[in-house]
Design an enzyme around this catalytic site. Structure first.
Site, PDB file in Angstrom:
ATOM      1  N   HIS A  39     -13.007  -7.637  -2.672  1.00 44.08           N
ATOM      2  CA  HIS A  39     -12.080  -7.411  -1.568  1.00 44.08           C
ATOM      3  C   HIS A  39     -12.178  -8.510  -0.508  1.00 44.08           C
ATOM      4  O   HIS A  39     -13.228  -8.695   0.099  1.00 44.08           O
ATOM      5  CB  HIS A  39     -12.426  -6.049  -0.945  1.00 44.08           C
ATOM      6  CG  HIS A  39     -11.538  -5.627   0.166  1.00 44.08           C
ATOM      7  ND1 HIS A  39     -12.013  -5.280   1.402  1.00 44.08           N
ATOM      8  CD2 HIS A  39     -10.186  -5.488   0.228  1.00 44.08           C
ATOM      9  CE1 HIS A  39     -11.007  -4.925   2.174  1.00 44.08           C
ATOM     10  NE2 HIS A  39      -9.887  -5.045   1.494  1.00 44.08           N
ATOM     11  N   ARG A  40     -11.099  -9.256  -0.315  1.00 51.95           N
ATOM     12  CA  ARG A  40     -11.074 -10.447   0.562  1.00 51.95           C
ATOM     13  C   ARG A  40     -12.152 -11.429   0.106  1.00 51.95           C
ATOM     14  O   ARG A  40     -12.839 -12.055   0.920  1.00 51.95           O
ATOM     15  CB  ARG A  40     -11.275 -10.058   2.032  1.00 51.95           C
ATOM     16  CG  ARG A  40     -10.357  -8.936   2.508  1.00 51.95           C
ATOM     17  CD  ARG A  40     -10.569  -8.574   3.965  1.00 51.95           C
ATOM     18  NE  ARG A  40      -9.950  -7.287   4.287  1.00 51.95           N
ATOM     19  CZ  ARG A  40     -10.096  -6.633   5.428  1.00 51.95           C
ATOM     20  NH1 ARG A  40     -10.820  -7.154   6.389  1.00 51.95           N
ATOM     21  NH2 ARG A  40      -9.519  -5.466   5.623  1.00 51.95           N
ATOM     22  N   GLU A  66      -9.448 -10.354  -4.440  1.00 50.69           N
ATOM     23  CA  GLU A  66      -8.335  -9.886  -3.614  1.00 50.69           C
ATOM     24  C   GLU A  66      -8.220 -10.796  -2.401  1.00 50.69           C
ATOM     25  O   GLU A  66      -9.245 -11.258  -1.854  1.00 50.69           O
ATOM     26  CB  GLU A  66      -8.582  -8.443  -3.166  1.00 50.69           C
ATOM     27  CG  GLU A  66      -7.347  -7.748  -2.590  1.00 50.69           C
ATOM     28  CD  GLU A  66      -7.303  -7.634  -1.084  1.00 50.69           C
ATOM     29  OE1 GLU A  66      -6.320  -7.083  -0.576  1.00 50.69           O
ATOM     30  OE2 GLU A  66      -8.228  -8.116  -0.396  1.00 50.69           O
ATOM     31  N   ASP A  68      -5.375 -11.802   1.206  1.00 51.41           N
ATOM     32  CA  ASP A  68      -4.220 -11.400   2.016  1.00 51.41           C
ATOM     33  C   ASP A  68      -3.459 -12.653   2.449  1.00 51.41           C
ATOM     34  O   ASP A  68      -4.083 -13.664   2.784  1.00 51.41           O
ATOM     35  CB  ASP A  68      -4.704 -10.653   3.265  1.00 51.41           C
ATOM     36  CG  ASP A  68      -5.586  -9.476   2.912  1.00 51.41           C
ATOM     37  OD1 ASP A  68      -5.047  -8.447   2.480  1.00 51.41           O
ATOM     38  OD2 ASP A  68      -6.823  -9.596   3.041  1.00 51.41           O
ATOM     39  N   HIS A  81      -6.587 -11.959   6.656  1.00 51.61           N
ATOM     40  CA  HIS A  81      -6.221 -10.541   6.690  1.00 51.61           C
ATOM     41  C   HIS A  81      -5.309 -10.196   7.865  1.00 51.61           C
ATOM     42  O   HIS A  81      -4.229  -9.657   7.698  1.00 51.61           O
ATOM     43  CB  HIS A  81      -7.478  -9.662   6.731  1.00 51.61           C
ATOM     44  CG  HIS A  81      -7.137  -8.203   6.766  1.00 51.61           C
ATOM     45  ND1 HIS A  81      -6.942  -7.503   7.937  1.00 51.61           N
ATOM     46  CD2 HIS A  81      -6.890  -7.325   5.767  1.00 51.61           C
ATOM     47  CE1 HIS A  81      -6.612  -6.254   7.658  1.00 51.61           C
ATOM     48  NE2 HIS A  81      -6.574  -6.115   6.345  1.00 51.61           N
ATOM     49  N   GLU A 140      -2.297  -9.975  -1.826  1.00 49.65           N
ATOM     50  CA  GLU A 140      -1.588  -8.986  -0.988  1.00 49.65           C
ATOM     51  C   GLU A 140      -0.684  -9.665   0.034  1.00 49.65           C
ATOM     52  O   GLU A 140      -1.139 -10.509   0.827  1.00 49.65           O
ATOM     53  CB  GLU A 140      -2.598  -8.080  -0.258  1.00 49.65           C
ATOM     54  CG  GLU A 140      -1.858  -7.070   0.629  1.00 49.65           C
ATOM     55  CD  GLU A 140      -2.765  -6.087   1.364  1.00 49.65           C
ATOM     56  OE1 GLU A 140      -3.969  -6.025   1.092  1.00 49.65           O
ATOM     57  OE2 GLU A 140      -2.221  -5.383   2.239  1.00 49.65           O
ATOM     58  N   LYS A 142       0.913  -9.388   3.404  1.00 48.92           N
ATOM     59  CA  LYS A 142       0.679  -8.601   4.610  1.00 48.92           C
ATOM     60  C   LYS A 142       1.946  -8.573   5.462  1.00 48.92           C
ATOM     61  O   LYS A 142       2.429  -9.633   5.882  1.00 48.92           O
ATOM     62  CB  LYS A 142      -0.447  -9.240   5.433  1.00 48.92           C
ATOM     63  CG  LYS A 142      -1.824  -8.802   4.995  1.00 48.92           C
ATOM     64  CD  LYS A 142      -2.116  -7.409   5.499  1.00 48.92           C
ATOM     65  CE  LYS A 142      -3.461  -6.890   5.057  1.00 48.92           C
ATOM     66  NZ  LYS A 142      -3.431  -5.532   4.533  1.00 48.92           N
ATOM     67  N   ASP A 262     -15.954  -4.730  -1.041  1.00 51.66           N
ATOM     68  CA  ASP A 262     -16.556  -5.902  -0.383  1.00 51.66           C
ATOM     69  C   ASP A 262     -17.840  -6.326  -1.094  1.00 51.66           C
ATOM     70  O   ASP A 262     -18.327  -7.434  -0.902  1.00 51.66           O
ATOM     71  CB  ASP A 262     -16.946  -5.568   1.068  1.00 51.66           C
ATOM     72  CG  ASP A 262     -15.748  -5.255   1.954  1.00 51.66           C
ATOM     73  OD1 ASP A 262     -14.619  -5.257   1.445  1.00 51.66           O
ATOM     74  OD2 ASP A 262     -15.962  -5.015   3.159  1.00 51.66           O
TER      75      ASP A 262
HETATM   76  O1  G3P Z   1      -6.628  -4.074  -1.642  1.00 53.20           O
HETATM   77  C1  G3P Z   1      -6.661  -2.989  -0.794  1.00 53.20           C
HETATM   78  C2  G3P Z   1      -6.882  -3.358   0.619  1.00 53.20           C
HETATM   79  O2  G3P Z   1      -7.024  -4.738   0.733  1.00 53.20           O
HETATM   80  C3  G3P Z   1      -5.875  -2.866   1.581  1.00 53.20           C
HETATM   81  O3  G3P Z   1      -6.389  -2.843   2.858  1.00 53.20           O
HETATM   82  O4  G3P Z   1      -6.552  -3.716   5.129  1.00 53.20           O
HETATM   83  O5  G3P Z   1      -8.197  -4.403   3.466  1.00 53.20           O
HETATM   84  O6  G3P Z   1      -5.909  -5.278   3.328  1.00 53.20           O
HETATM   85  P1  G3P Z   1      -6.788  -4.134   3.728  1.00 53.20           P
HETATM   86 CA    CA Z   2      -6.022  -6.663   1.490  1.00 51.97          CA
END
Ligand code: G3P
Ligand code: CA
Length: 277
Positions: A39-40, A66, A68, A81, A140, A142, A262
């Protein structure tokens, strides 16, 4: 006398353990098919959405990274993000108000720790250049409604790559994902479901699974029934969480297809085990 008691307690304890072990209730099973998504990047170990976090995700053998994406003032696809640079860099202001050259001046590592001082903001172009051949990417968008034309920009970038099977594009914005799907039907898209809207109606499920290969939820707001409903319609489910310590065990209990975390370390630290009932 005390020693005798201890011996008896040890014998009784061993018997209980054997009983539990032999009644078929606690079989340990490894589930290698669960996808691990950093995640990120592996943002528990390095500054989120930076090269270091993405490298760490590869090192930890995640299946996907992942990230953003936003648009800069000069239309570059910026990996971050928030829509502003205040939290994760040493600068402040909105991404949309800076050109890429200006954004390059800011340090994206220092707010995480001094060890990462000098870390540069990345573009999606650079991420693809450096990581496409190594690992899957979950990209993702945003708040895409704030960036008219962002879908077209991403499609034009992705068209440079012949095989898109290791790429997924996701967003909370359903219309944006419908657009991505119609612009590039061979690309897998995912819809992120907001926690408050996690109990999807049959009609909504039909709508989302008609074009989305994945429907992704915060793990704290779903149940196995909802996961089954998505999967029965032929789509997959990924779950994420920022702070639910039971993310991994819930993910297995619900039978989801992957975990966005994470800390994508579970794969090498310890295989995942669950208790079969
Ligand atoms: O991939 C799911 C998650 O990234 C969505 O929430 O705020 O971390 O982008 P956020
Ligand atoms: Ca995300």
């Amino acid at each position: 006398m005390r020693k005798q008691n201890l011996i008896w307690m040890a014998i009784i304890g061993a018997c209980l353990l054997l009983l539990v072990g032999f009644n078929g209730q606690t079989k340990r099973v490894h589930q290698p098919n669960m996808m691990s998504i950093a995640h990120r990047g592996a943002s528990g170990f390095a500054p989120e959405n930076t090269r270091s976090a993405f490298q760490k995700g590869v090192e930890l053998q995640a299946d996907y990274l992942e990230c953003d994406v936003h648009l800069s003032k000069d239309g570059e696809l910026i990996i971050m993000h928030d829509d502003n640079i205040d939290r994760t860099t040493d600068g402040n202001g909105f991404i949309k108000d800076y050109t890429l050259a200006e954004l390059r001046q800011f340090d994206a590592g220092i707010t995480f720790s001094e060890e990462f001082q000098g870390e540069s903001i990345m573009t999606l172009n650079e991420l693809l250049d450096e990581f496409f051949d190594k690992i899957g990417l979950l990209i993702e968008l945003k708040n895409p409604a704030n960036y008219p034309g962002i879908e077209e920009s991403i499609v034009s970038l992705l068209r440079n790559y012949e095989d898109l099977s290791s790429i997924i594009v996701q967003s909370f914005d359903v219309e944006s994902m419908k657009k991505m799907h119609s612009l590039l039907p061979e690309l897998e898209v995912a819809v992120l479901v907001r926690p408050a809207e996690s109990l999807l109606s049959e009609k909504k499920l039909d709508e989302l699974t008609s074009f989305a290969s994945y429907v992704n939820f915060n793990v704290s707001f779903i149940n196995k029934r909802m996961v089954n409903k998505v999967q029965q319609r032929g789509s997959k489910v990924l779950v994420w969480s920022k702070n639910d310590k039971k993310l991994v065990s819930k993910a297995h209990k619900y039978g989801v297809d992957g975990i966005i975390s994470d800390y994508p370390t579970w794969r090498i630290d310890k295989p995942i085990y669950l208790v079969q009932e």
